[in-house]
Design a protein around this motif. Structure first.
Motif, PDB file in Angstrom:
ATOM      1  N   ILE A  35      36.517  31.558 -43.145  1.00 39.81           N
ATOM      2  CA  ILE A  35      36.263  31.997 -42.115  1.00 39.81           C
ATOM      3  C   ILE A  35      36.410  31.263 -41.106  1.00 39.81           C
ATOM      4  O   ILE A  35      35.902  30.190 -41.371  1.00 39.81           O
ATOM      5  N   GLU A  36      36.607  32.113 -39.227  1.00 41.99           N
ATOM      6  CA  GLU A  36      36.633  30.302 -38.866  1.00 41.99           C
ATOM      7  C   GLU A  36      35.801  31.153 -37.688  1.00 41.99           C
ATOM      8  O   GLU A  36      35.677  32.113 -37.336  1.00 41.99           O
ATOM      9  N   PHE A  37      35.697  30.429 -36.792  1.00 43.17           N
ATOM     10  CA  PHE A  37      34.087  30.277 -35.054  1.00 43.17           C
ATOM     11  C   PHE A  37      34.956  29.751 -34.727  1.00 43.17           C
ATOM     12  O   PHE A  37      34.919  28.756 -33.577  1.00 43.17           O
ATOM     13  N   PHE A  38      35.366  30.428 -32.911  1.00 43.95           N
ATOM     14  CA  PHE A  38      36.485  30.289 -32.310  1.00 43.95           C
ATOM     15  C   PHE A  38      34.638  30.210 -31.272  1.00 43.95           C
ATOM     16  O   PHE A  38      34.227  31.537 -31.078  1.00 43.95           O
ATOM     17  N   GLY A  39      34.861  29.451 -29.836  1.00 46.56           N
ATOM     18  CA  GLY A  39      34.310  29.309 -28.755  1.00 46.56           C
ATOM     19  C   GLY A  39      32.989  29.251 -29.214  1.00 46.56           C
ATOM     20  O   GLY A  39      31.898  29.583 -28.842  1.00 46.56           O
ATOM     21  N   GLU A  40      32.509  28.293 -30.738  1.00 46.83           N
ATOM     22  CA  GLU A  40      31.054  27.641 -30.423  1.00 46.83           C
ATOM     23  C   GLU A  40      30.524  27.217 -28.910  1.00 46.83           C
ATOM     24  O   GLU A  40      29.564  27.323 -29.100  1.00 46.83           O
ATOM     25  N   VAL A  41      31.521  25.930 -28.623  1.00 50.47           N
ATOM     26  CA  VAL A  41      31.352  25.004 -27.830  1.00 50.47           C
ATOM     27  C   VAL A  41      30.852  26.439 -26.119  1.00 50.47           C
ATOM     28  O   VAL A  41      29.906  25.701 -25.265  1.00 50.47           O
ATOM     29  N   LYS A  42      31.639  27.200 -26.378  1.00 48.64           N
ATOM     30  CA  LYS A  42      31.143  27.671 -24.638  1.00 48.64           C
ATOM     31  C   LYS A  42      30.081  29.314 -25.082  1.00 48.64           C
ATOM     32  O   LYS A  42      28.884  28.755 -24.485  1.00 48.64           O
ATOM     33  N   ILE A  43      29.747  29.789 -26.671  1.00 51.61           N
ATOM     34  CA  ILE A  43      28.101  29.866 -26.923  1.00 51.61           C
ATOM     35  C   ILE A  43      26.892  29.268 -26.529  1.00 51.61           C
ATOM     36  O   ILE A  43      26.410  29.836 -25.965  1.00 51.61           O
ATOM     37  N   ARG A  44      26.872  28.236 -26.225  1.00 49.09           N
ATOM     38  CA  ARG A  44      26.443  27.200 -26.714  1.00 49.09           C
ATOM     39  C   ARG A  44      25.840  27.337 -25.047  1.00 49.09           C
ATOM     40  O   ARG A  44      25.069  26.277 -24.329  1.00 49.09           O
ATOM     41  N   GLU A  45      27.242  27.008 -24.398  1.00 52.30           N
ATOM     42  CA  GLU A  45      26.811  26.686 -22.913  1.00 52.30           C
ATOM     43  C   GLU A  45      26.522  28.112 -22.107  1.00 52.30           C
ATOM     44  O   GLU A  45      25.897  27.393 -21.536  1.00 52.30           O
ATOM     45  N   ARG A  46      26.895  28.563 -22.219  1.00 52.69           N
ATOM     46  CA  ARG A  46      25.988  29.959 -22.466  1.00 52.69           C
ATOM     47  C   ARG A  46      24.239  29.962 -22.028  1.00 52.69           C
ATOM     48  O   ARG A  46      23.726  30.351 -21.666  1.00 52.69           O
ATOM     49  N   GLN A  47      24.002  29.155 -23.804  1.00 52.53           N
ATOM     50  CA  GLN A  47      22.838  29.759 -23.859  1.00 52.53           C
ATOM     51  C   GLN A  47      22.298  29.104 -23.457  1.00 52.53           C
ATOM     52  O   GLN A  47      20.899  29.471 -23.639  1.00 52.53           O
ATOM     53  N   GLN A  48      22.478  27.809 -23.505  1.00 47.91           N
ATOM     54  CA  GLN A  48      21.686  26.836 -22.361  1.00 47.91           C
ATOM     55  C   GLN A  48      21.518  27.051 -21.266  1.00 47.91           C
ATOM     56  O   GLN A  48      20.143  27.291 -20.324  1.00 47.91           O
TER      57      GLN A  48
END
Length: 151
Positions: free
Chosen positions: A138-151
Motif C-alpha cells: 500500500i502506497e501513501f502519496f501526499g502525506e506532507v501536503k495533507i499535513r500542511e493543509r491540516q495545520q
C-alpha cells in the motif's frame, strides 16, 4: 453518538447546566441543576440534578421533600411530564462529554510529528488485490501536503 471521557470533573462546580452526562449503567441525561439538595444528609454536599433521556431511569421530577421543613422543594423542572425522569447525582458518579477541541487535537497529527510513510509506503502493510495474486504494497502519496493543509 457522543464521545465520553473516562474521568469525571473533580467537583460539581465543573459541570454546567445543559451539559450531557452518562451514568455507569449507560443512561444519558442533561444537567438541569448544580448545588445542594434539600433532602441530602449533608447540606454542604453539591449534587447534579440530571434529567434522563429515558424517563424510567430517574426517581423524581426535580423536586424532593426537605429534611428541615418536611415540605416539597423544587430544585428544577423537567421537560418530561414523567414523575420519574430525574435524579440527583454526585459529580463523581457521572462521565462527561469530551470537548470538541480535545477531540480534534487527538484526531489530527501534531506539527513536527514523524511521517507515517516516509517513502510513500507503509511498512508491512499490504492488500490482496485479487485472489491468487501476490499482495501489493500500500502506497501513501501526499502525506506532507495533507499535513500542511491540516495545520
Amino acid at each position: 453518538m457522543a464521545s465520553f471521557a473516562a474521568a469525571a470533573p473533580p467537583s460539581a462546580a465543573c459541570a454546567c447546566l445543559g451539559m450531557r452526562v452518562l451514568d455507569s449503567d449507560g443512561f444519558l441525561g442533561t444537567v438541569r441543576y448544580v448545588g445542594p439538595v434539600a433532602s441530602a444528609k449533608k447540606q454542604s454536599d453539591e449534587y447534579l440534578g440530571v434529567e434522563w433521556d429515558d424517563d424510567s431511569r430517574g426517581k423524581h421530577d426535580g423536586s424532593v421533600i426537605s429534611r428541615a421543613t418536611n415540605g416539597l422543594v423544587r430544585h428544577f423542572k423537567c421537560e418530561s411530564p414523567s414523575p420519574s425522569a430525574a435524579s440527583f447525582m454526585k459529580a463523581s458518579k457521572l462521565q462527561y462529554g469530551v470537548a470538541l477541541v480535545s477531540t480534534l487535537g487527538e484526531r489530527y497529527v501534531k506539527p513536527g510529528a514523524p511521517l507515517l510513510a516516509p517513502d510513500n509506503k507503509f511498512d508491512g502493510c499490504t492488500a490482496q488485490v485479487k485472489q491468487g495474486r501476490k499482495a501489493k504494497q500500500i502506497e501513501f502519496f501526499g502525506e506532507v501536503k495533507i499535513r500542511e493543509r491540516q495545520q
